[in-house]
Write an enzyme that holds these catalytic residues in place. Sequence first.
Site, PDB file in Angstrom:
ATOM      1  N   GLY A 189      17.314 113.342 -72.628  1.00 28.32           N
ATOM      2  CA  GLY A 189      17.451 114.715 -73.096  1.00 28.32           C
ATOM      3  C   GLY A 189      18.678 114.986 -73.901  1.00 28.32           C
ATOM      4  N   HIS A 190      18.624 116.099 -74.584  1.00 30.76           N
ATOM      5  CA  HIS A 190      19.774 116.509 -75.358  1.00 30.76           C
ATOM      6  C   HIS A 190      19.832 118.025 -75.443  1.00 30.76           C
ATOM      7  CE1 HIS A 190      16.677 114.531 -77.978  1.00 30.76           C
ATOM      8  NE2 HIS A 190      16.386 115.799 -78.095  1.00 30.76           N
ATOM      9  N   LYS A 239      20.879 111.208 -80.806  1.00 28.37           N
ATOM     10  CA  LYS A 239      19.490 111.398 -81.270  1.00 28.37           C
ATOM     11  C   LYS A 239      19.164 112.870 -81.436  1.00 28.37           C
ATOM     12  CE  LYS A 239      17.637 109.057 -77.916  1.00 28.37           C
ATOM     13  NZ  LYS A 239      18.824 108.392 -77.377  1.00 28.37           N
ATOM     14  N   GLY A 240      19.771 113.695 -80.564  1.00 27.54           N
ATOM     15  CA  GLY A 240      19.493 115.130 -80.593  1.00 27.54           C
ATOM     16  C   GLY A 240      19.713 115.726 -81.974  1.00 27.54           C
ATOM     17  N   ARG A 245      29.690 113.104 -65.845  1.00 26.27           N
ATOM     18  CA  ARG A 245      30.203 111.760 -65.556  1.00 26.27           C
ATOM     19  C   ARG A 245      30.815 111.138 -66.812  1.00 26.27           C
ATOM     20  NH1 ARG A 245      26.086 107.429 -62.775  1.00 26.27           N
ATOM     21  NH2 ARG A 245      24.604 108.390 -64.157  1.00 26.27           N
ATOM     22  N   ASP A 270      22.325 108.135 -75.648  1.00 27.18           N
ATOM     23  CA  ASP A 270      23.403 109.054 -76.041  1.00 27.18           C
ATOM     24  C   ASP A 270      23.965 108.750 -77.429  1.00 27.18           C
ATOM     25  OD1 ASP A 270      23.293 110.179 -73.397  1.00 27.18           O
ATOM     26  OD2 ASP A 270      24.479 108.475 -72.710  1.00 27.18           O
ATOM     27  N   GLN A 275      16.267 107.577 -74.514  1.00 25.08           N
ATOM     28  CA  GLN A 275      17.229 106.531 -74.123  1.00 25.08           C
ATOM     29  C   GLN A 275      17.497 105.554 -75.278  1.00 25.08           C
ATOM     30  OE1 GLN A 275      14.629 106.742 -71.422  1.00 25.08           O
ATOM     31  NE2 GLN A 275      15.836 107.896 -69.994  1.00 25.08           N
ATOM     32  N   THR A 331      25.686 115.652 -65.787  1.00 24.08           N
ATOM     33  CA  THR A 331      26.498 115.252 -64.638  1.00 24.08           C
ATOM     34  C   THR A 331      28.000 115.412 -64.882  1.00 24.08           C
ATOM     35  OG1 THR A 331      26.521 113.018 -65.496  1.00 24.08           O
ATOM     36  CG2 THR A 331      24.826 113.513 -63.864  1.00 24.08           C
TER      37      THR A 331
HETATM   38  P1  GDP Z   1      21.717 112.209 -77.598  1.00 27.63           P
HETATM   39  O1  GDP Z   1      21.128 112.483 -76.265  1.00 27.63           O
HETATM   40  O2  GDP Z   1      21.299 110.889 -78.151  1.00 27.63           O
HETATM   41  O3  GDP Z   1      21.526 113.352 -78.556  1.00 27.63           O
HETATM   42  O4  GDP Z   1      23.281 112.059 -77.427  1.00 27.63           O
HETATM   43  P2  GDP Z   1      24.362 112.994 -76.687  1.00 27.63           P
HETATM   44  O5  GDP Z   1      23.772 113.765 -75.580  1.00 27.63           O
HETATM   45  O6  GDP Z   1      25.539 112.136 -76.393  1.00 27.63           O
HETATM   46  O7  GDP Z   1      24.725 114.039 -77.823  1.00 27.63           O
HETATM   47  C1  GDP Z   1      25.572 113.726 -78.784  1.00 27.63           C
HETATM   48  C2  GDP Z   1      26.738 114.706 -78.786  1.00 27.63           C
HETATM   49  O8  GDP Z   1      27.563 114.383 -79.868  1.00 27.63           O
HETATM   50  C3  GDP Z   1      26.334 116.150 -78.993  1.00 27.63           C
HETATM   51  O9  GDP Z   1      27.240 116.984 -78.327  1.00 27.63           O
HETATM   52  C4  GDP Z   1      26.476 116.339 -80.511  1.00 27.63           C
HETATM   53  O10 GDP Z   1      26.775 117.657 -80.895  1.00 27.63           O
HETATM   54  C5  GDP Z   1      27.615 115.428 -80.815  1.00 27.63           C
HETATM   55  N1  GDP Z   1      27.518 114.781 -82.143  1.00 27.63           N
HETATM   56  C6  GDP Z   1      26.401 114.350 -82.764  1.00 27.63           C
HETATM   57  N2  GDP Z   1      26.724 113.780 -83.933  1.00 27.63           N
HETATM   58  C7  GDP Z   1      28.086 113.845 -84.041  1.00 27.63           C
HETATM   59  C8  GDP Z   1      29.025 113.396 -85.017  1.00 27.63           C
HETATM   60  O11 GDP Z   1      28.705 112.812 -86.034  1.00 27.63           O
HETATM   61  N3  GDP Z   1      30.356 113.628 -84.739  1.00 27.63           N
HETATM   62  C9  GDP Z   1      30.767 114.256 -83.619  1.00 27.63           C
HETATM   63  N4  GDP Z   1      32.086 114.423 -83.444  1.00 27.63           N
HETATM   64  N5  GDP Z   1      29.913 114.697 -82.677  1.00 27.63           N
HETATM   65  C10 GDP Z   1      28.582 114.492 -82.895  1.00 27.63           C
END
Ligand code: GDP
Length: 416
Positions: free
Chosen positions: A42-43, A18-19, A298, A15, A219, A296
């Site tokens: 996933g993202h 990465k997305g 969560r 989390d 992950q 989830t």
């Molecule tokens: P991932 O699975 O590694 O992509 O992580 P997440 O599922 O937690 O997704 C990251 C969330 O944070 C998404 O809703 C993005 O839009 C958001 N996000 C990504 N980069 C930034 C950032 O620099 N600032 C903020 N406030 N949100 C971000």
Amino acid sequence: MSSRADLIVGLQWGDEGKGKIADHMAQTYDFVCRFAGGHNAGHTIVVNGKKHALHLIPSGILNPKAKNIVGNGVVLSPHNFIEEMSQFDNLEGRLFISDKAHILLPHHALLDQAKEIRKGDKAIGTTGKGIGPAYSDKIARVGHRVGELFDCEKLASKIIKYFEHHSNIFIDIPIPNRDELMEELKGYRDILSPYITDTTQLIWRVLDEEKRVLLEGAQGTMLDIDHGTYPYVTSSTTISAGACSGLGINHRDIGEVTGIAKAYCTRVGNGPFPSEDLGEDGERLRVNGHEFGTTTGRPRRCGWLDAVALRHAVRINGVDQIALMKLDVLDGFNEIKVCVAYEINGKRIDYIPYDLEDAKPIYKKFEGWDNSAGIRDFNRLPAGAKEYIFAIEEMVKCRVGVVSTGPDREDTIIRE
Ligand code: GDP
């Protein structure tokens, strides 16, 4: 001459954002490849206002010019994969699935959930999707590979035999009916067969043709089966080395490695997390950073950046540059902490020890800042934020090449 594949990998507990980086980078690559994990990863990526949930299909799917490989290191639930595919049109010729990837079947998820319930308060906190049991079967050499879908009759017999052999663990899980199983498998085969191929040969050919290839990790490093906080880990090799075995390439095929880290830390599920903040600051990070599970809902466990774990991750993955995400979430704190070492049994430890369970964080404090949100030029970042970034580079021995200051694609600073 062949080209080298660039790689992105999560440096914390997943989390990390990465997305956003994967989506950003996937725009300039010819091939994007997944090498490990299952549909627990996933993202969500938003393109032109439309939300796409990606679990197994690589991020390149959102770039019409990119092709996508699901490597042999992945465990693939045909049911979930087909559902994910249904979000997109015209996938033929743009999506390739390794015939050596392992199949995750519904009973894997049932086993996963049953095991977690039995563990009670020792539960790992898995997503219950069957990823662990599917990998267990692979390692125990009783798994089934995607290529076996081409002979559904033989595969159905193998699955029934597998149930008979494991009747002691399938107490509440009935043996599938052979005819129904055959129908299910044939359904999968009919949809998936145009995409199934020898992706090892494919990726070699693509590299030899000097195409631009991006390898997309799932992950995070601290969830790696060998190098994470075992047993509170996922069941695959999440670090950059996993790309070699999970796709059939060698270490020389890997080019630039970008490690993704948040400016603070989060963790989902159980297991050690030394810099977790159970007080107001942790709550504030959770709310400001929207740290709730995507599927989830969560709440994620939140805390300060762990520089010890990050340095470990930089070394183990061979990271060339860090993409530091969600810097803006730290806006408005008076004081920001970074874990620079652990105290274990009265001793100061500045590396990841055998067991992190009793590690207490030793913090270095930084002055907070305001208004980094949305800044797109490094020089315009508040002084405190710049100092924080320089200090991280020093502590973890790696350049921060990308800074993200908001969820928008444009809220990204690329440092030359
Ligand atoms: P991932 O699975 O590694 O992509 O992580 P997440 O599922 O937690 O997704 C990251 C969330 O944070 C998404 O809703 C993005 O839009 C958001 N996000 C990504 N980069 C930034 C950032 O620099 N600032 C903020 N406030 N949100 C971000």
